[in-house]
Design an enzyme around this catalytic site. Sequence first.
Site, PDB file in Angstrom:
ATOM      1  N   ASN A 120       0.805  -1.220   0.000  1.00 55.04           N
ATOM      2  CA  ASN A 120       0.000   0.000   0.000  1.00 55.04           C
ATOM      3  C   ASN A 120       0.840   1.272   0.000  1.00 55.04           C
ATOM      4  OD1 ASN A 120      -2.290  -1.481  -0.230  1.00 55.04           O
ATOM      5  ND2 ASN A 120      -2.869  -1.371   1.934  1.00 55.04           N
ATOM      6  N   PRO A 174     -16.694   4.790  -1.631  1.00 55.50           N
ATOM      7  CA  PRO A 174     -16.769   5.935  -2.549  1.00 55.50           C
ATOM      8  C   PRO A 174     -15.444   6.718  -2.579  1.00 55.50           C
ATOM      9  CG  PRO A 174     -18.023   6.365  -0.540  1.00 55.50           C
ATOM     10  CD  PRO A 174     -17.500   4.967  -0.432  1.00 55.50           C
ATOM     11  N   VAL A 175     -15.334   7.652  -3.535  1.00 53.40           N
ATOM     12  CA  VAL A 175     -14.111   8.464  -3.619  1.00 53.40           C
ATOM     13  C   VAL A 175     -14.438   9.953  -3.462  1.00 53.40           C
ATOM     14  CG1 VAL A 175     -12.733   6.827  -4.959  1.00 53.40           C
ATOM     15  CG2 VAL A 175     -14.204   8.454  -6.165  1.00 53.40           C
ATOM     16  N   ASP A 176     -15.582  10.252  -2.825  1.00 52.79           N
ATOM     17  CA  ASP A 176     -16.014  11.642  -2.694  1.00 52.79           C
ATOM     18  C   ASP A 176     -14.988  12.517  -1.962  1.00 52.79           C
ATOM     19  OD1 ASP A 176     -16.778   9.879  -0.572  1.00 52.79           O
ATOM     20  OD2 ASP A 176     -17.969  11.473   0.318  1.00 52.79           O
ATOM     21  N   LEU A 177     -14.273  11.948  -0.993  1.00 48.47           N
ATOM     22  CA  LEU A 177     -13.309  12.769  -0.243  1.00 48.47           C
ATOM     23  C   LEU A 177     -12.109  13.147  -1.113  1.00 48.47           C
ATOM     24  CD1 LEU A 177     -13.225  11.078   3.293  1.00 48.47           C
ATOM     25  CD2 LEU A 177     -14.746  12.845   2.424  1.00 48.47           C
ATOM     26  N   ILE A 194     -14.159   0.413   9.816  1.00 39.91           N
ATOM     27  CA  ILE A 194     -13.714   1.107   8.608  1.00 39.91           C
ATOM     28  C   ILE A 194     -14.546   0.690   7.387  1.00 39.91           C
ATOM     29  CG2 ILE A 194     -11.708   1.666   7.145  1.00 39.91           C
ATOM     30  CD1 ILE A 194     -11.228   2.454  10.043  1.00 39.91           C
ATOM     31  N   ARG A 211      -8.509  -0.553  -7.129  1.00 40.86           N
ATOM     32  CA  ARG A 211      -9.039   0.757  -6.745  1.00 40.86           C
ATOM     33  C   ARG A 211      -7.951   1.799  -6.559  1.00 40.86           C
ATOM     34  NH1 ARG A 211     -14.008   0.904  -4.843  1.00 40.86           N
ATOM     35  NH2 ARG A 211     -13.398   2.774  -3.745  1.00 40.86           N
ATOM     36  N   ASP A 240      -6.951  -3.986   8.035  1.00 41.74           N
ATOM     37  CA  ASP A 240      -6.315  -4.968   7.155  1.00 41.74           C
ATOM     38  C   ASP A 240      -5.777  -6.183   7.919  1.00 41.74           C
ATOM     39  OD1 ASP A 240      -6.921  -3.360   5.044  1.00 41.74           O
ATOM     40  OD2 ASP A 240      -4.896  -2.570   4.766  1.00 41.74           O
ATOM     41  N   ARG A 278      -2.215 -10.615  -5.093  1.00 37.31           N
ATOM     42  CA  ARG A 278      -2.262  -9.144  -5.102  1.00 37.31           C
ATOM     43  C   ARG A 278      -1.450  -8.566  -3.955  1.00 37.31           C
ATOM     44  NH1 ARG A 278      -8.072  -6.591  -6.015  1.00 37.31           N
ATOM     45  NH2 ARG A 278      -6.684  -4.794  -5.877  1.00 37.31           N
TER      46      ARG A 278
HETATM   47  C1  EPZ Z   1      -6.440   2.022   1.972  1.00 32.04           C
HETATM   48  O1  EPZ Z   1      -7.638   2.027   1.201  1.00 32.04           O
HETATM   49  C2  EPZ Z   1      -5.784   0.684   1.721  1.00 32.04           C
HETATM   50  N1  EPZ Z   1      -5.495   0.551   0.310  1.00 32.04           N
HETATM   51  C3  EPZ Z   1      -6.694  -0.426   2.205  1.00 32.04           C
HETATM   52  O2  EPZ Z   1      -5.986  -1.640   2.035  1.00 32.04           O
HETATM   53  C4  EPZ Z   1      -7.001  -0.217   3.675  1.00 32.04           C
HETATM   54  O3  EPZ Z   1      -7.908  -1.194   4.123  1.00 32.04           O
HETATM   55  C5  EPZ Z   1      -7.589   1.174   3.903  1.00 32.04           C
HETATM   56  O4  EPZ Z   1      -6.701   2.194   3.351  1.00 32.04           O
HETATM   57  C6  EPZ Z   1      -7.837   1.514   5.370  1.00 32.04           C
HETATM   58  O5  EPZ Z   1      -6.643   1.406   6.089  1.00 32.04           O
HETATM   59  C7  EPZ Z   1      -4.421   1.130  -0.206  1.00 32.04           C
HETATM   60  O6  EPZ Z   1      -3.659   1.807   0.460  1.00 32.04           O
HETATM   61  C8  EPZ Z   1      -4.138   0.899  -1.651  1.00 32.04           C
HETATM   62  P1  EPZ Z   1      -9.738   4.815   3.021  1.00 32.04           P
HETATM   63  P2  EPZ Z   1      -8.414   3.373   0.943  1.00 32.04           P
HETATM   64  O7  EPZ Z   1      -9.929   5.873   2.016  1.00 32.04           O
HETATM   65  O8  EPZ Z   1      -7.466   4.480   0.819  1.00 32.04           O
HETATM   66  C9  EPZ Z   1     -14.470   5.634   3.216  1.00 32.04           C
HETATM   67  C10 EPZ Z   1      -5.781  -3.999   1.660  1.00 32.04           C
HETATM   68  O9  EPZ Z   1      -6.276  -5.086   1.999  1.00 32.04           O
HETATM   69  N2  EPZ Z   1     -14.231   6.617   2.139  1.00 32.04           N
HETATM   70  O10 EPZ Z   1      -8.873   5.103   4.196  1.00 32.04           O
HETATM   71  O11 EPZ Z   1      -9.369   3.123  -0.160  1.00 32.04           O
HETATM   72  C11 EPZ Z   1     -14.190   4.198   2.766  1.00 32.04           C
HETATM   73  O12 EPZ Z   1     -15.301   3.643   2.112  1.00 32.04           O
HETATM   74  C12 EPZ Z   1      -6.648  -2.792   1.610  1.00 32.04           C
HETATM   75  O13 EPZ Z   1      -4.584  -3.861   1.357  1.00 32.04           O
HETATM   76  C13 EPZ Z   1     -15.282   7.432   1.728  1.00 32.04           C
HETATM   77  O14 EPZ Z   1     -16.420   7.331   2.218  1.00 32.04           O
HETATM   78  O15 EPZ Z   1      -9.223   3.484   2.303  1.00 32.04           O
HETATM   79  C14 EPZ Z   1     -13.857   3.547   4.088  1.00 32.04           C
HETATM   80  O16 EPZ Z   1     -15.042   3.231   4.758  1.00 32.04           O
HETATM   81  C15 EPZ Z   1      -8.010  -2.907   1.162  1.00 32.04           C
HETATM   82  N3  EPZ Z   1     -15.039   8.362   0.757  1.00 32.04           N
HETATM   83  C16 EPZ Z   1     -13.131   4.646   4.867  1.00 32.04           C
HETATM   84  O17 EPZ Z   1     -13.500   5.855   4.227  1.00 32.04           O
HETATM   85  C17 EPZ Z   1     -13.799   8.512   0.188  1.00 32.04           C
HETATM   86  O18 EPZ Z   1     -13.648   9.371  -0.682  1.00 32.04           O
HETATM   87  C18 EPZ Z   1     -11.606   4.555   4.857  1.00 32.04           C
HETATM   88  O19 EPZ Z   1     -11.152   4.326   3.534  1.00 32.04           O
HETATM   89  C19 EPZ Z   1     -12.748   7.704   0.637  1.00 32.04           C
HETATM   90  C20 EPZ Z   1     -12.989   6.760   1.624  1.00 32.04           C
END
Ligand code: EPZ
Length: 424
Positions: free
Chosen positions: A23, A124-127, A331, A94, A309, A401
Amino acid sequence: MDSIIVTGGGPLSGTIPIAGAKNACLTLMPATLLSDEPLTLTNAPRLSDIRTMSQLLGSLGAEVSSLSDGLVLAMSSHDLNGERADYDIVRKMRASILVLGPLLARQGRAVVSLPGGCAIGARPVDLHLKALEAMGAELELRDGYVHAKAPSGGLHGGIVDFPFVSVGATENALMAATLARGTTVLKNAAQEPEIVDLVHCLQAMGAQISGEGTDTIEIQGVDRLHGATHRVVTDRIELGTYMLAPLVAGGEVTLGGGRRNLLDAFCTKIEEAGAEVTESDAGLTVKRANGPMQAVDVETQPFPGFPTDLQAQMMALLCTAQGTSVLEEKIFENRFMHAPELIRMGAEIDVHGGHATVTGVDKLKGAPVMATDLRASVSLILAGLAAQGETRVGRVYHLDRGYEHVVAKLRGVGANIERIKEDG
Ligand code: EPZ
């Protein structure tokens, strides 16, 4: 399609080397898009996600060479000629969304497919989008794609106050802000070691950033970034996964290169469950302190809390711990897909909303199982290490992966595990 067969057996002993973090590498690679000079990453993990990111960067005109058996990634974005991250790649991984910020900052335009949902939640990716808008980006969602444009003078600094912590949104905003005019402040930013690693790499490329590892990161935009060589931080999730192996199966294992500060909350939790963790120059050594493991309650949180994770792998351990444990997933809303598979192996688990109650049983029994994501898959391998008989884990591509040489690493400490080719 390959399967992995694990036959439960005796205690493990020896050393497992821990690779560079998937990551971290997946966010360090898009950082190459920020500069026309080469970026070289050492200690890269050899994983299919890394190959997917190489392919995506290649489609944008970047050159990515994999050297030293994949441990070194030599990248150059001197001649970028693309701005589109296609659905075909983004749906596979993603983390592809992480090219959005760098492309926008360097080229002023980007078209990136929206990732859609995935096995562990809606995600989602809204943030990500709100953060880039705060820097002046004009965004339009059309045909499943984000069409992004920087204003005529390029992105500008802005204040981004995340309503909750997002690793990916922090990374996208950080990278974009390095080349924006003026100062950007990221509040409620993610503090994960992978964020700190990204900041160290960007600093080596000439970025002006402070506050990494805290919840407020300040970025002073610069005109250009230069080339750099950066060593990818140790994979704390691979580390934590293998730390659980001797606790499940017995024995004593050293995790080469492991450091406690990457996983303090996790170490404290497994100690509470009856582990002994020792740190030395060689890494972290783990064994059961005395007697069987005990039930503990676990709540996942952003760093420095217990990582989501490692929740599936921890559940595999708790299936045979003495007593009843409650795991709370804070999460991702759907991250208990491993529970039904563990139940097929004889575990007693009751999933109710964001909680799973696990009542330890004496022994799990091997069974054919498969999982829908990476960490769920590896939790089934852990469970299989001490189960009676043979566990056959299907859909091994999930493991590829995120875990390099999983069979060789576990065999190296005495596990009875092999990978076989199967038809269909
Ligand atoms: C990263 O995902 C990791 N992936 C994930 O690793 C990990 O589980 C996650 O962070 C949490 O630690 C990578 O680094 C490539 P987030 P990311 O944005 O960045 C919500 C693995 O097994 N959210 O911190 O996508 C989201 O749905 C994995 O290696 C929004 O609502 O995670 C989640 O509930 C899978 N809107 C929470 O926030 C947004 O725009 C945290 O997600 C972004 C996120």
